[in-house]
Design a protein around this motif. Sequence first.
Motif, short mmCIF file in Angstrom:
data_model
loop_
_atom_site.label_atom_id
_atom_site.label_comp_id
_atom_site.label_asym_id
_atom_site.label_seq_id
_atom_site.Cartn_x
_atom_site.Cartn_y
_atom_site.Cartn_z
N ILE A 20 0.85 -1.19 0.00
CA ILE A 20 0.00 0.00 0.00
C ILE A 20 0.89 1.25 0.00
N LYS A 21 0.80 2.02 -1.08
CA LYS A 21 1.60 3.23 -1.20
C LYS A 21 0.74 4.49 -1.22
N SER A 22 -0.56 4.28 -1.39
CA SER A 22 -1.51 5.39 -1.47
C SER A 22 -2.88 4.88 -1.05
N PHE A 23 -3.75 5.79 -0.69
CA PHE A 23 -5.12 5.39 -0.37
C PHE A 23 -5.78 4.71 -1.56
N GLU A 24 -5.30 5.02 -2.77
CA GLU A 24 -5.85 4.42 -3.98
C GLU A 24 -5.56 2.92 -4.07
N ASP A 25 -4.63 2.44 -3.28
CA ASP A 25 -4.29 1.01 -3.25
C ASP A 25 -5.17 0.22 -2.29
N LEU A 26 -5.93 0.92 -1.46
CA LEU A 26 -6.76 0.26 -0.45
C LEU A 26 -8.00 -0.36 -1.11
N ASN A 27 -8.26 -1.61 -0.79
CA ASN A 27 -9.44 -2.28 -1.35
C ASN A 27 -10.73 -1.59 -0.93
N CYS A 28 -10.77 -1.08 0.30
CA CYS A 28 -11.99 -0.39 0.76
C CYS A 28 -12.24 0.86 -0.06
N TRP A 29 -11.19 1.58 -0.44
CA TRP A 29 -11.36 2.78 -1.27
C TRP A 29 -11.78 2.40 -2.69
N LYS A 30 -11.14 1.37 -3.24
CA LYS A 30 -11.47 0.94 -4.60
C LYS A 30 -12.93 0.50 -4.72
N THR A 31 -13.38 -0.26 -3.75
CA THR A 31 -14.77 -0.75 -3.76
C THR A 31 -15.75 0.42 -3.59
N ALA A 32 -15.43 1.33 -2.70
CA ALA A 32 -16.28 2.51 -2.48
C ALA A 32 -16.29 3.41 -3.71
N ARG A 33 -15.18 3.48 -4.41
CA ARG A 33 -15.13 4.28 -5.64
C ARG A 33 -16.09 3.71 -6.68
N GLU A 34 -16.10 2.40 -6.83
CA GLU A 34 -17.01 1.77 -7.79
C GLU A 34 -18.46 2.05 -7.41
N LEU A 35 -18.77 1.96 -6.14
CA LEU A 35 -20.13 2.26 -5.68
C LEU A 35 -20.47 3.72 -5.95
N ARG A 36 -19.54 4.62 -5.67
CA ARG A 36 -19.76 6.05 -5.90
C ARG A 36 -20.06 6.32 -7.37
N LYS A 37 -19.32 5.67 -8.27
CA LYS A 37 -19.55 5.86 -9.69
C LYS A 37 -20.94 5.35 -10.10
N GLU A 38 -21.34 4.24 -9.52
CA GLU A 38 -22.67 3.69 -9.82
C GLU A 38 -23.78 4.62 -9.31
N ILE A 39 -23.58 5.18 -8.14
CA ILE A 39 -24.56 6.12 -7.59
C ILE A 39 -24.64 7.37 -8.47
#
Length: 125
Positions: A4-23
Amino acid sequence: MDKIKSFEDLNCWKTARELRKEISILILKFPSHEKFELISQMRRASRSVTHNIAEGYGRFHFKENAQFCRISRGSLYELSDQLITALDEGYIEEDYYKKLKIKVVECIAILNGYIKYLTSATQTQ
């Protein structure tokens, strides 16, 4: 967690990003009279999830990071209630609601795992 080098590498952030895009796509279909109501609330809640994960990551202290993740979790529960409202108002179909609900629950589960990691890391400091 050493990859993990950035918050962008976190699975929780990646999954939430996908949800945000869907919303973001979903709320475009809502009636215009909801622009300053449900649309705004869902946009803010979905964005709050990723924003708080990122901000917590930037704090560099496990305790503070975990607190921001708890705020993200609260926003996921808020979003869950807003999806129920959208269903009740007839803006989304039952099947689509169930699909999104599964995504919210998945985000919560992954985030809970990260919070657990942060909490245990705090105790070993």
